[in-house]
Scaffold this active site. Structure first.
Site, PDB file in Angstrom:
ATOM      1  N   ASP A   8       0.868  -1.180   0.000  1.00 18.63           N
ATOM      2  CA  ASP A   8       0.000   0.000   0.000  1.00 18.63           C
ATOM      3  C   ASP A   8       0.909   1.236   0.000  1.00 18.63           C
ATOM      4  O   ASP A   8       2.140   1.111  -0.184  1.00 18.63           O
ATOM      5  CB  ASP A   8      -0.987  -0.029   1.179  1.00 18.63           C
ATOM      6  CG  ASP A   8      -0.321   0.166   2.535  1.00 18.63           C
ATOM      7  OD1 ASP A   8       0.930   0.223   2.592  1.00 18.63           O
ATOM      8  OD2 ASP A   8      -1.050   0.273   3.553  1.00 18.63           O
ATOM      9  N   CYS A  65       3.040  -3.364   4.040  1.00 16.47           N
ATOM     10  CA  CYS A  65       2.192  -2.220   4.392  1.00 16.47           C
ATOM     11  C   CYS A  65       2.860  -1.525   5.578  1.00 16.47           C
ATOM     12  O   CYS A  65       4.053  -1.725   5.804  1.00 16.47           O
ATOM     13  CB  CYS A  65       0.736  -2.640   4.648  1.00 16.47           C
ATOM     14  SG  CYS A  65       0.456  -3.661   6.104  1.00 16.47           S
ATOM     15  N   GLY A  66       2.123  -0.726   6.333  1.00 13.13           N
ATOM     16  CA  GLY A  66       2.750  -0.003   7.440  1.00 13.13           C
ATOM     17  C   GLY A  66       3.308  -0.952   8.483  1.00 13.13           C
ATOM     18  O   GLY A  66       4.478  -0.886   8.857  1.00 13.13           O
ATOM     19  N   THR A  67       2.447  -1.856   8.952  1.00 17.65           N
ATOM     20  CA  THR A  67       2.875  -2.832   9.962  1.00 17.65           C
ATOM     21  C   THR A  67       3.161  -4.206   9.369  1.00 17.65           C
ATOM     22  O   THR A  67       3.766  -5.051  10.027  1.00 17.65           O
ATOM     23  CB  THR A  67       1.750  -3.030  11.002  1.00 17.65           C
ATOM     24  OG1 THR A  67       0.572  -3.466  10.289  1.00 17.65           O
ATOM     25  CG2 THR A  67       1.457  -1.756  11.766  1.00 17.65           C
ATOM     26  N   GLY A  68       2.637  -4.458   8.182  1.00 14.41           N
ATOM     27  CA  GLY A  68       2.711  -5.789   7.583  1.00 14.41           C
ATOM     28  C   GLY A  68       1.533  -6.654   8.004  1.00 14.41           C
ATOM     29  O   GLY A  68       1.320  -7.739   7.454  1.00 14.41           O
ATOM     30  N   HIS A  98      10.267 -24.234   8.163  1.00 20.87           N
ATOM     31  CA  HIS A  98       9.225 -24.991   8.855  1.00 20.87           C
ATOM     32  C   HIS A  98       7.833 -24.809   8.246  1.00 20.87           C
ATOM     33  O   HIS A  98       7.008 -25.706   8.351  1.00 20.87           O
ATOM     34  CB  HIS A  98       9.164 -24.589  10.346  1.00 20.87           C
ATOM     35  CG  HIS A  98      10.329 -25.100  11.128  1.00 20.87           C
ATOM     36  ND1 HIS A  98      10.389 -25.036  12.505  1.00 20.87           N
ATOM     37  CD2 HIS A  98      11.493 -25.698  10.740  1.00 20.87           C
ATOM     38  CE1 HIS A  98      11.536 -25.571  12.926  1.00 20.87           C
ATOM     39  NE2 HIS A  98      12.216 -25.955  11.866  1.00 20.87           N
ATOM     40  N   HIS A 133       7.691 -31.278   9.162  1.00 22.51           N
ATOM     41  CA  HIS A 133       7.089 -29.984   8.835  1.00 22.51           C
ATOM     42  C   HIS A 133       6.136 -30.094   7.638  1.00 22.51           C
ATOM     43  O   HIS A 133       5.178 -29.353   7.522  1.00 22.51           O
ATOM     44  CB  HIS A 133       8.185 -28.949   8.579  1.00 22.51           C
ATOM     45  CG  HIS A 133       9.085 -28.811   9.749  1.00 22.51           C
ATOM     46  ND1 HIS A 133       8.639 -28.330  10.963  1.00 22.51           N
ATOM     47  CD2 HIS A 133      10.390 -29.152   9.930  1.00 22.51           C
ATOM     48  CE1 HIS A 133       9.633 -28.362  11.829  1.00 22.51           C
ATOM     49  NE2 HIS A 133      10.703 -28.866  11.228  1.00 22.51           N
TER      50      HIS A 133
HETATM   51  C1  RB5 Z   1      -2.152   2.465   6.565  1.00 20.68           C
HETATM   52  O1  RB5 Z   1      -2.251   3.646   7.300  1.00 20.68           O
HETATM   53  C2  RB5 Z   1      -1.925   1.279   7.504  1.00 20.68           C
HETATM   54  O2  RB5 Z   1      -3.082   1.038   8.232  1.00 20.68           O
HETATM   55  C3  RB5 Z   1      -1.511   0.061   6.721  1.00 20.68           C
HETATM   56  O3  RB5 Z   1      -0.355   0.351   6.003  1.00 20.68           O
HETATM   57  C4  RB5 Z   1      -1.200  -1.180   7.520  1.00 20.68           C
HETATM   58  O4  RB5 Z   1      -0.306  -0.912   8.547  1.00 20.68           O
HETATM   59  C5  RB5 Z   1      -2.356  -1.996   7.944  1.00 20.68           C
HETATM   60  O5  RB5 Z   1      -2.236  -3.072   8.522  1.00 20.68           O
END
Ligand code: RB5
Length: 163
Positions: A8, A65-68, A98, A133
């Protein structure tokens, strides 16, 4: 090896760096977007990469993404995809050894780019160990089969009801 990549807006800049990194190493990269830092919805790109892997268009995938978290959740909804959210090289190694993970996920707002590239390298240089596995991965596939069979039956029933 063909690698589908997707992110994203939060992961866009890391995706561009990862793309170059992979190309320098000789991988063929298939970019599923996004193509700028303009705000978009991560499930769209998680699904696009996951479908590329599930269909065989790509051998592996990377989603950012921001956090993945969001993009890995989305990717894991596609049958045949085992997306692993990794925050260090050990997790990337184990995801391959695994879990036979075929999609790597990480968060651009969580990791420095050097750590992220180290994770990518570990993911692509580690093979699945098989053995016990494999039995466990097969159990994951069994869950998928149950879920998707139920979905297919529901679709058939609904189609019949409509005539
Ligand atoms: C976008 O602001 C953020 O929510 C997205 O990149 C992600 O971290 C979602 O899980």
């Amino acid at each position: 090896m063909k690698v589908a990549v997707g992110s994203d807006h939060a992961g866009f800049e890391y995706k561009e760096i990862v793309k170059k990194h992979l190309e320098q190493k000789g991988y063929q990269v298939i970019d599923k977007g996004t193509y700028s830092t303009e705000s978009v919805d991560y499930p769209v790109y998680g699904e696009a990469v996951a479908r590329a892997v599930a269909s065989g268009e790509a051998d592996r995938g990377i989603v950012i993404c921001g956090t993945g978290i969001g993009i890995s959740i989305a990717a894991n909804k596609v049958k045949g995809v085992r997306a692993a959210l990794c925050t260090n090289e050990y997790m990337a190694r184990m995801a391959r050894k695994h879990n036979d993970a075929n999609v790597l996920a990480f968060g651009a707002r969580v990791l420095g780019i050097d750590v992220a590239l180290g994770i990518v390298d570990e993911f692509f240089s580690t093979e699945f160990e098989g053995g016990r596995h494999e039995r466990r991965v097969n159990l994951i596939k069994k869950i998928e089969k149950k879920i998707f069979n139920i979905q297919e039956v529901c679709l058939i029933v609904r189609a019949r009801q409509r005539g």
